[in-house]
Each structure stands twice: as structure tokens, then as C-alpha cells.
Write an enzyme that holds these catalytic residues in place. Structure first.
Site, PDB file in Angstrom:
ATOM      1  N   LYS A   1       8.184  62.316 -91.658  1.00 53.88           N
ATOM      2  CA  LYS A   1       8.886  62.768 -92.855  1.00 53.88           C
ATOM      3  C   LYS A   1       9.156  61.610 -93.807  1.00 53.88           C
ATOM      4  O   LYS A   1       9.538  61.819 -94.942  1.00 53.88           O
ATOM      5  CB  LYS A   1      10.187  63.470 -92.473  1.00 53.88           C
TER       6      LYS A   1
ATOM      7  N   LYS B   1       8.777  48.463 -88.083  1.00 57.71           N
ATOM      8  CA  LYS B   1       9.812  48.847 -89.042  1.00 57.71           C
ATOM      9  C   LYS B   1      10.392  47.636 -89.756  1.00 57.71           C
ATOM     10  O   LYS B   1      10.704  47.698 -90.931  1.00 57.71           O
ATOM     11  CB  LYS B   1      10.942  49.605 -88.335  1.00 57.71           C
TER      12      LYS B   1
ATOM     13  N   LYS C   1       1.176  58.128 -87.833  1.00 54.81           N
ATOM     14  CA  LYS C   1       1.851  59.263 -87.232  1.00 54.81           C
ATOM     15  C   LYS C   1       2.384  60.195 -88.334  1.00 54.81           C
ATOM     16  O   LYS C   1       2.824  59.708 -89.376  1.00 54.81           O
ATOM     17  CB  LYS C   1       3.017  58.723 -86.397  1.00 54.81           C
TER      18      LYS C   1
END
Ligand code: TRP
Length: 336
Positions: free
Chosen positions: A198, A113, A195
Site C-alpha cells: 500500500k 527501509k 512486493k
């Protein structure tokens, strides 16, 4: 009775991956009746990246309502918002003082991230696994059902608990991860190396729990496959990741194993399989969506469930926190 605890972040609409990889399994464990379950909306976790307040509110209620629609609110179990239980943050502070910088730096999710977005990295994103450890340890959880991507965070939680117990004596129960085989990792329909999420910029990559049937079918039909044309799970061949993912989804949705699926679609092409997979997903989500619609019109009921649950959660978490404070050497506060 064993204790089960898990949570989902409130940072976006829930996807089919959240459902097949997490909520559906929680429901099985919950229905079993042998566990005391604590399920929460991890709203404190979601602000590790910037959130729009109105959207955060909307998503948080949406997830809570979906928990209820999935049947998680029945019996002795508690479903609540993390921010309604201040003990999570308090214990999180304490545990941060027993967790090393090096341990946090090794977390692959943080590396992923932060790599994408150097400028906006907060210390909250870095210490997120410490808060997660507090979530778990506050309730003395035995079992933590999570997706495979959370395994490393759970290992850190165990390490910190073992360390604390080593210094102060048995304080925390050491939790076990519970990672389901099938459905643990539902991948993007457009890029099966990622993965299903959203936050995928391509909305064809994910199916949302509240997507309409025709949208679901359209997204499944557009899912990437390969030129082999055979519906058979084949972990060896990376080019088959797309069809493998669809087979995993179909398996999790129907309960059929890979062998049965290969047999069912022998000699049939991807078109027929995608049609069946789309229908299976629509069937799995239909009762959930129906119940969601009903509960959305009963906000009082939803509120009463999370309010009562948070009371129970504060009481349980406070027991652990008081014990921790005493062991550390803090002066007991007089209640008057
Ligand atoms: N980190 C988890 C996720 O992103 C959510 C989470 C927060 C969680 N606290 C938890 C999961 C405690 C299990 C237990 O999916």
C-alpha cells in the site's frame, strides 16, 4: 493443542497481498479447530514510522473489522490490538537486552527501509524485530504464519529465545514459521520485482481489500505482462515476472494449480486470462466486503470482541512475563 499467532501492521489499508499471503491462510488454520489462535493488529509496530493519529485510528479499526469479516473471531480465538496488552512492550524491553546490535543490523527489511529515508530513522524501526519476538514468545506460540519477507525476523526471534533458554532454563517455546507456498509473496502489478504494498506510489500496483469490483478489474487489466503471450508459469524467465505474479494470484484465489491454469488458458491470450483473474479476485473478496459492510454498522459488537480478546491476551502474556521476571531475578511485586 498448538498455539498460532500472527499480526498485521496498522500502517495502511490492507491489500490483496495481505489477504492471500496471510489472512486467508490464518482462516484455514483457524477453521481447522486444532489450534488456539491469537491474531492482533500490530499498532505498536506501525509507529516505527510517523503516523497521523486520525488515520491510525481509522486503519486500526478497519483491520480489526476485516479480521472479523474474514471469520477470525469465532470460537476460542482472540483478535486484539497490540497496544491493549502492555506485556508486549514489557517483554520487548527485556528481550532487547538479550539481542545484539549486530543481529539487528543484519535485518534486510531494516536495511531496505532505512536506506530510503536516512533522516527519519528511529531506534524503534531498528528494534522492531525485538518487539515482534516479544509478540510471539509471550504466547508460547508453536506456529507463526507469516509472509516470506518476515522469515528473517522469525529466525531472530528463535535465536533470542534459544539464547534466553540457554541462560535461564526452558522459558520460551521455540516457534516455527509457517510460510504458505502459493500466495506467500504477491508482487506489485506494475513492478513485479517489488512486493505488493500500500506504500507503492502507483495505486495501480496494488489491489485493496475494499476496492470496488470495477477498480479491481481495471487494475488487473493494466497489470504489466510481456510479449510472449502464453499463460504458463515460468520461474526461469525474469521477463515473465508479471504474468507469473498474475498466475500466482489466480492460483491463490481459485485453488487451481499452475498446471491446471496453463491447461485452462492454452491458446488463449492474456486478455481472456486477465478477465478471468479479475473475476476470481472479485469473487474471493465479495463475501469479505459484504460482511465488512455489515460489521461496520455494528461497532458495539466489534468493540466487545476486541475488548474480551485483550483480556484473554493479557492473562496469557502475563504468565510468560511473570516467569521471565522471576528467572531474571526481579523482586516479585505484591498484589494488594
Ligand atoms: N512484522 C509483521 C509485518 O510487518 C507484523 C508482525 C508484528 C507480526 N508482530 C508479529 C507477524 C508477530 C507475526 C508475528 O508483517
Amino acid at each position: 493443542m498448538q498455539t498460532i499467532l500472527s499480526g498485521v501492521q496498522a500502517s495502511g489499508h490492507l491489500t490483496l497481498g495481505n489477504y492471500l499471503g496471510a489472512i486467508k491462510n490464518w482462516r484455514e488454520l483457524h477453521k481447522d479447530g486444532r489450534y488456539r489462535c491469537w491474531f492482533f493488529v500490530a499498532d505498536l509496530h506501525s509507529i516505527t514510522v510517523r503516523q497521523n493519529p486520525a488515520e491510525l485510528r481509522e486503519r486500526s479499526i478497519e483491520i480489526m473489522t476485516l479480521y472479523l469479516a474474514a471469520g477470525l473471531g469465532q470460537g476460542e480465538n482472540s483478535i486484539f490490538f497490540q497496544s491493549h496488552v502492555p506485556q508486549h512492550a514489557e517483554l520487548g524491553w527485556v528481550l532487547g537486552c538479550y539481542c545484539n546490535l549486530g543481529e539487528l543490523s543484519r535485518m534486510t527489511q531494516f536495511k531496505d527501509k532505512s536506506g530510503k529515508n536516512e533522516a527519519g530513522i528511529t531506534s524503534g524501526l531498528f528494534t522492531y524485530p525485538v518487539l515482534m519476538a516479544a509478540d510471539i514468545l509471550a504466547y508460547q506460540a508453536d506456529l507463526v504464519p507469516v509472509g516470506a519477507d518476515q522469515k528473517q525476523h522469525l529466525e531472530l526471534c528463535r535465536d533470542v529465545a534459544v539464547r534466553f533458554n540457554g541462560i535461564y532454563g526452558e522459558t520460551f517455546k521455540i516457534p516455527e514459521p509457517f510460510i504458505p507456498k502459493e500466495g506467500a509473496r504477491i508482487m506489485s502489478l506494475q513492478d513485479p520485482s517489488m512486493k505488493m504494498s500500500k506504500s507503492d506510489p502507483n495505486s495501480n500496483g496494488y489491489i485493496l481489500l475494499l476496492d470496488k469490483p470495477d477498480t479491481i478489474m481495471k487494475k488487473i487489466k493494466r497489470a504489466v505482462t510481456d510479449s510472449v503471450g502464453e499463460v504458463r508459469f515460468d520461474a526461469e524467465n525474469p521477463e515473465r515476472a508479471g504474468i507469473n505474479n498474475l498466475i500466482s494470484i489466480y492460483s491463490a484465489a481459485t485453488g487451481k494449480d499452475f498446471e491446471q491454469i496453463a491447461h485452462e488458458f492454452e491458446g488463449k491470450g492474456y486478455g481472456a486470462f486477465k478477465q478471468a483473474a479479475g473475476e476470481a479476485i472479485i469473487d474471493v473478496l465479495a463475501p469479505l466486503q459484504e460482511e465488512y459492510g455489515r460489521l461496520s454498522n455494528d461497532k458495539e459488537y466489534v468493540r466487545s470482541v476486541y475488548t474480551k480478546s485483550a483480556e484473554q491476551a493479557r492473562e496469557a502474556a502475563q504468565k510468560t512475563l511473570a516467569d521471565v521476571y522471576e528467572r531474571i531475578g526481579f523482586i516479585p511485586k505484591e498484589e494488594r
